[in-house]
Design a protein around this motif. Structure first.
Motif, mmCIF file in Angstrom:
data_model
loop_
_atom_site.group_PDB
_atom_site.id
_atom_site.type_symbol
_atom_site.label_atom_id
_atom_site.label_comp_id
_atom_site.label_asym_id
_atom_site.label_seq_id
_atom_site.Cartn_x
_atom_site.Cartn_y
_atom_site.Cartn_z
ATOM 1 N N LYS A 104 -53.343 -41.974 -34.415
ATOM 2 C CA LYS A 104 -53.005 -41.024 -33.355
ATOM 3 C C LYS A 104 -54.171 -40.848 -32.393
ATOM 4 C CE LYS A 104 -50.911 -37.208 -34.524
ATOM 5 N NZ LYS A 104 -50.720 -35.834 -35.070
ATOM 6 N N THR B 24 -50.945 -39.129 -39.123
ATOM 7 C CA THR B 24 -50.783 -37.776 -39.662
ATOM 8 C C THR B 24 -51.642 -37.527 -40.892
ATOM 9 O OG1 THR B 24 -48.848 -38.503 -40.927
ATOM 10 C CG2 THR B 24 -48.451 -37.526 -38.757
ATOM 11 N N GLU C 159 -53.313 -32.810 -41.684
ATOM 12 C CA GLU C 159 -53.286 -31.807 -40.605
ATOM 13 C C GLU C 159 -54.253 -32.237 -39.495
ATOM 14 O OE1 GLU C 159 -51.174 -29.145 -40.476
ATOM 15 O OE2 GLU C 159 -50.300 -29.863 -42.352
ATOM 16 N N TYR D 196 -55.297 -32.923 -35.900
ATOM 17 C CA TYR D 196 -54.944 -32.463 -34.558
ATOM 18 C C TYR D 196 -56.090 -32.773 -33.596
ATOM 19 C CZ TYR D 196 -51.067 -29.970 -36.706
ATOM 20 O OH TYR D 196 -49.910 -29.657 -37.404
ATOM 21 N N ASN E 234 -56.206 -33.053 -30.363
ATOM 22 C CA ASN E 234 -56.264 -32.244 -29.146
ATOM 23 C C ASN E 234 -56.943 -30.902 -29.372
ATOM 24 O OD1 ASN E 234 -54.952 -34.239 -27.698
ATOM 25 N ND2 ASN E 234 -52.924 -33.346 -27.965
ATOM 26 N N ASP E 235 -56.812 -30.389 -30.598
ATOM 27 C CA ASP E 235 -57.447 -29.123 -30.940
ATOM 28 C C ASP E 235 -58.743 -29.317 -31.715
ATOM 29 O OD1 ASP E 235 -55.467 -27.395 -29.794
ATOM 30 O OD2 ASP E 235 -54.147 -27.899 -31.486
#
Length: 202
Positions: free
Chosen positions: A2, A68, A90, A92, A94-95
């Motif tokens: 990702k 993921t 978990e 992420y 972008n965060d």
């Protein structure tokens, strides 16, 4: 992976252990490592059960391609033996946050430097390679062993989510959440290194 945040393959090398990307050829040895029922007494899932183990870890390998999760095997360098597993989940980008979890090792390595070294390698990758803001950990509320291990590496308790998940037996469980932030990393790193040194010299 990702957004190319985690570039496969990752190999993390420590003093006593290496973390290698989980592959299908590792599954038989990892299943053998999971055979001791004592490992699973306080957990939600019993990976010593073949019908539970293989679907979960095959899914983890497949889900790596979706970005993921990123599963590892823990290899003891002296014996070149697979002694457990851990994973990123978990995820992420972008965060700039990620979770470390599904970590377990064979009972004979409990209380050694293995878990500390494993977490040091993973956290170092998270904060110094991925530049994460937050690394999260979670444990079943009544799993005192896992919660103590998270606190030992510097995880800050954030609270308990009530009835956060439903266990395989259908019973809801409460989940305790912990985290380490980028601003805390240098102190955490030094603390883990000190703990490893103390254990290694006993």
């Amino acid at each position: 992976m990702k957004d190319n945040w985690i570039n496969h393959p990752i190999v993390l090398k420590g003093d006593k252990i290496e973390l290698l990307p989980l592959e299908k050829e590792h599954l038989e040895d990892l299943f053998r490592a999971a055979s001791n029922k004592e490992i699973w007494e306080l957990t939600s899932v019993d990976y010593s059960v073949e019908e539970i183990f293989y679907p979960n870890f095959n899914n983890a390998i497949n889900d790596r391609e979706k970005g993921t999760v990123y599963p590892f095997v823990i290899v003891h360098k002296d014996s070149n033996k697979i002694i457990g597993t851990t994973r990123f989940l978990e995820i992420y980008p972008n965060d700039k946050k990620i979770e470390i979890g599904v970590t377990w090792i064979m009972k004979e390595y409990w209380g050694t430097t293995v878990n500390l070294e494993c977490k040091l390698l993973l956290l170092n990758y998270c904060f110094e390679n991925l530049k994460t803001n937050r690394v999260q950990f979670r444990a079943k509320e009544n799993n005192a062993r896992s919660r103590k291990a998270i606190q030992k590496i510097g995880g800050i308790f954030e609270g308990v989510l009530r009835k956060d998940k439903i266990e395989p037996n259908g019973i809801p469980r409460n989940t305790a959440f912990y985290s380490i932030l980028d601003s805390e990393w240098e102190d955490v790193k030094q603390s883990i290194k000190t703990q490893i040194e103390i254990k290694a010299n006993r």
